[in-house]
Design an enzyme around this catalytic site. Structure first.
Site, PDB file in Angstrom:
ATOM      1  N   HIS A 176      -3.800  -0.843   2.571  1.00 53.87           N
ATOM      2  CA  HIS A 176      -5.101  -0.560   1.956  1.00 53.87           C
ATOM      3  C   HIS A 176      -6.068   0.098   2.930  1.00 53.87           C
ATOM      4  CE1 HIS A 176      -8.294  -1.168  -0.989  1.00 53.87           C
ATOM      5  NE2 HIS A 176      -9.063  -1.598  -0.010  1.00 53.87           N
TER       6      HIS A 176
ATOM      7  N   HIS B 192      -9.591  -2.016  -7.626  1.00 56.04           N
ATOM      8  CA  HIS B 192      -9.605  -3.458  -7.380  1.00 56.04           C
ATOM      9  C   HIS B 192      -8.561  -4.082  -8.314  1.00 56.04           C
ATOM     10  CE1 HIS B 192     -12.469  -6.479  -5.334  1.00 56.04           C
ATOM     11  NE2 HIS B 192     -11.946  -5.677  -4.443  1.00 56.04           N
TER      12      HIS B 192
END
Length: 780
Positions: A48, A94
């Site tokens: 990420h 998300h």
């Protein structure tokens, strides 16, 4: 006889680091890392944060442009729009947090992307949410939809930023792994641009906003950088908890600090928390930082050093502040009732050094120097943390069965194996309008405040959003798009089509697209087929952006979107912002008056795979999706912008989901005006009515302007056909063209010679579809 003990997993593997990464860490440090250092590396070297699988691919994207003020590598892209103004925008995911805890996952997704925007000095003016779920009849899907929608609305409504658009898509591939992508847009004036670079040794690192807790610990590495099981309870502590009221205070304090010139730089604390904010700003500035662990405000006792350093507690910012401006920063934060503390000092030595005092009472004195007895907990080169992660050379291998991707613009073979269901194409149209993916999203977006700030000219539900820029004649136009069904067949084509459609949706308002932000949602990059899809998707994104002259200003890569036994369809989510120089010239997608001419610009091509019609038919297809000619797409968008600028267009809608018939139905029901039209269908009535070939527009014009519009289309090298005129209470499309009936009879299905449906029936099917699919109409 006792069972043999199972050896404990090494710490670095528990933290998500591979053996080869541990070896690289040892090499960079010249020694064994301790537990705190490993935890810091684990979040910063996560997929990420480090893009260790995608970095070489992303380097191929076009990122520069004449008006680009800040681009890739910054917290958000910024593009100048004239009159001393610029627009900041970015989209991020998300996904995994929302699958574990849908309300907080979605809410903190909104909060995080807003911070990326106002950290650049821009006041947030709009949010768009692009949501994707599995079967809408499934109980867990309904739970996720409910929680995510409430999370987006709850946070956005409370913080006072309108949610003006986005998408809601259902597909079986998202059953185990929903996608929650959120885009934010902000506006800033000259002199307000703020970058995140820890310049100036001796300057102070100031943390302000909410206190630090255990929520979000390991979110970047545990949730966002690994595949996880369905509703895995071990992941729940990694989901952040948001406070939109604290975020509102944070917005105002940050913009005041920037306006008063009190900060050298500002960075949001998102993924990896304090570790990320300190090492990234130091790396950009070529500096280092002493960090006083004891000075960090905490909301609960007993936090371990690693928990403090990698917590992703929300609503926090780090500002780099000259010592003489510290009192000014503190005064602003105190006025906005925000905790504020000096937590470190910028150093010439380019290392991040974590310190604790001898009694836990502080490791740095008033001048930012270590006190006697201060203990060093970690020492890591800033560059090693921020940009030193290994770049993995992943294997890319195309799936064994796939359609060979044609060169851009190459014609595909004409294959149409799908008959129209039943004998009435009107019934097919009603079924499409009432389907989960094409029906009205009113029951969702009514939960969002899309009019707060009083700048929304066109909100959700009818094409691209339009936001007025106060004090000017200008407006921003924004949209998101992601063509996953086509990407599942051809990842290059799906990504290119996503860019083309998002850009087209902006252009049909009359606006000029400014730039692209992207969220690349793909599967496990260690699987060769998944990495091939990612590589092809990035290639499609790059090719389309180059062809359409659009810079990529930033975005997000979200990988490991898989649940046990399943992976999502490759989903390149594209966000585009455009500029209308005069909002009064905006064109909408609804028919405006009776007696106007209706024209079709562009030509339908073969291919039904990936279409909503194919999904409705439920039949396996042997053909592929329609092809995309990027040169033609560019001509179509240039044509419609020029036509609108000349005042030739009353309304316009592009042909996309559901095909031409759905585009006509939308224009009719949104304008409450029918139309009497005739369409040549050739040998493929399904393709003509419901095929989703790109680069096509339905244009409504005053009859006296129709000749000029046709001439302009031909000047741009585009085919144009007059379909008929608006009027009445029915949408009537007569089906003409030799061979249509014969071809249908060969397939054993007689095609009616006209599509005829009342506008009222179109609207009813469209408005009832989503509540029925989700059980909201019955309370199920």
């Amino acid at each position: 006889m006792t069972a043999p003990e199972v050896p404990a997993m090494p710490l670095h593997r528990t933290l998500g680091l591979e053996d080869v990464e541990l070896d690289a860490i040892r090499e960079k440090l010249g020694r064994e890392p301790n537990g705190l250092e490993l935890a810091m590396f684990s979040v910063m070297w996560s997929e990420h944060c480090s893009y260790k699988s995608s970095r070489p691919l992303l380097a191929t994207l076009p990122t520069t442009g004449e008006d680009v003020v800040a681009g890739v590598g910054e917290q958000a892209g910024v593009i100048a729009i004239g009159d001393g103004l610029a627009v900041a925008f970015k989209i991020e995911s998300h996904n995994h947090p929302s699958a574990v805890e849908p309300y907080q996952g979605a809410a903190t997704g909104v909060g995080g992307i807003l911070r990326d925007v106002f950290a650049m000095g821009a006041r947030p003016i709009a949010v768009l949410d692009a949501l994707r779920f599995g079967d809408p009849s499934d109980a867990r899907t309904r739970h996720l939809v409910d929680g995510v929608v409430r999370g987006v609305g709850g946070y956005g409504n409370c913080v006072g930023v309108p949610t003006v658009g986005g998408e809601l898509v259902f597909d079986p591939s998202y059953q185990g792994n929903p996608l929650v992508n959120v885009m934010a847009i902000g506006l800033l004036e000259d002199g307000m641009l703020m970058r995140a670079s820890a310049d100036g040794p001796g300057n102070l690192a100031v943390l302000y906003g909410s206190a630090t807790g255990r929520d979000g610990i390991g979110g970047a590495s545990v949730l966002a950088s690994a595949t996880f099981g369905e509703q895995d309870p071990s992941k729940r502590p990694s989901v952040q908890v948001g406070d939109p009221f604290a975020e509102k205070l944070l917005i105002e304090a940050t913009l005041e600090i920037i306006a008063k010139g009190l900060a050298v730089s500002i960075q949001d604390l998102g993924a990896a928390g304090i570790t990320c904010a300190t090492c990234e700003t130091a790396d950009r500035g070529g500096t280092g930082m002493l960090v006083d662990l004891d000075a960090i405000p905490r909301r609960e006792p007993g936090l371990e050093p690693f928990e403090v350093m990698i917590s992703e507690s929300q609503e926090r910012m780090v500002a780099i502040v000259e010592p003489g401006r510290w009192e000014g920063v503190r005064a602003v934060c105190e006025r906005w009732d925000l905790p504020v503390a000096i937590i470190g000092r910028v150093t010439e030595n380019p290392e991040i050094v974590i310190l604790t005092g001898p009694d836990g009472g502080g490791a740095l004195d008033a001048d930012g120097r270590p006190v006697d007895g201060a203990r060093e907990l970690a020492r890591i080169p800033a560059r090693a943390l921020a940009s030193g992660a290994i770049v993995f050379e992943r294997e890319a291998r195309a799936p064994a069965r796939r359609r060979a991707a044609p060169a851009p613009g190459a014609p595909a073979e004409s294959v149409d194996h799908l008959p129209l269901r039943g004998q009435d194409p009107g019934a097919v149209l009603l079924a499409l309008l009432g389907s989960p993916n094409l029906s009205s999203r009113r029951s969702v977006y009514e939960q969002y405040d899309h009019n707060v700030q009083a700048n929304t000219v066109a909100g959700p539900g009818r094409g691209a959003a339009v936001i007025r820029i106060k004090g000017t004649t200008k407006a921003l136009v924004a949209t998101t798009d992601g063509n996953a069904p086509v990407s599942a067949h051809d990842p290059w084509l799906g990504a290119a089509m996503s860019v083309a459609e998002a850009s087209r949706n902006v252009s049909i308002t009359g606006a000029r697209p400014l730039g692209v932000t992207n969220c690349l949602n793909y599967g496990d990059p260690t699987r060769p087929e998944a990495f091939w899809a990612l590589a092809e998707g990035v290639r499609g994104l790059a090719d389309a952006c180059v062809a359409l002259g659009l810079p990529v200003t930033g975005g997000n890569v979200s990988l490991y979107n898989e649940a046990p036994g399943s992976a999502i369809a490759p989903t390149p989510e594209i966000g585009i912002v455009g500029l209308l120089t005069d909002v009064a010239t905006r064109v909408g997608p609804a028919f405006r008056a009776e007696g106007n001419s209706v024209l079709l610009v562009g030509r339908a091509g073969p291919g039904l795979a990936g279409s909503e019609y194919a999904r409705l038919a439920g039949e396996a297809l042997e053909d592929g999706p329609p092809s995309l000619d990027l040169a033609v797409e560019r001509q179509v968008q240039a044509f419609i912008r020029e036509a609108i600028a000349r005042g030739l267009v009353e309304s316009c809608q592009d042909v996309s989901g559901g095909g031409l018939a759905v585009a006509l139905a939308e224009m009719a029901m949104w304008g409450d005006i029918g139309a009497q039209l005739r369409l040549g269908v050739g040998d493929s009535p399904a393709v003509a009515l419901f095929g989703e070939s790109p680069s096509r527009l339905v244009v409504e014009t005053n009859p006296r302007h129709a000749p000029a519009l046709e001439l302009l289309a031909r000047h741009h090298g585009l085919p144009v056909e007059t379909l008929g005129s608006t009027g009445g209470s029915h949408l009537v499309v007569e089906l003409g063209g030799e061979g249509a009936t014969g071809a249908a009879e060969e397939r054993g299905s007689r095609i009616a010679d006209a599509l005829e449906v009342t506008v009222a029936d179109l609207r009813h099917a469209w408005e009832q579809g989503l509540p029925r699919a989700l059980g909201w109409e019955t309370g199920a």
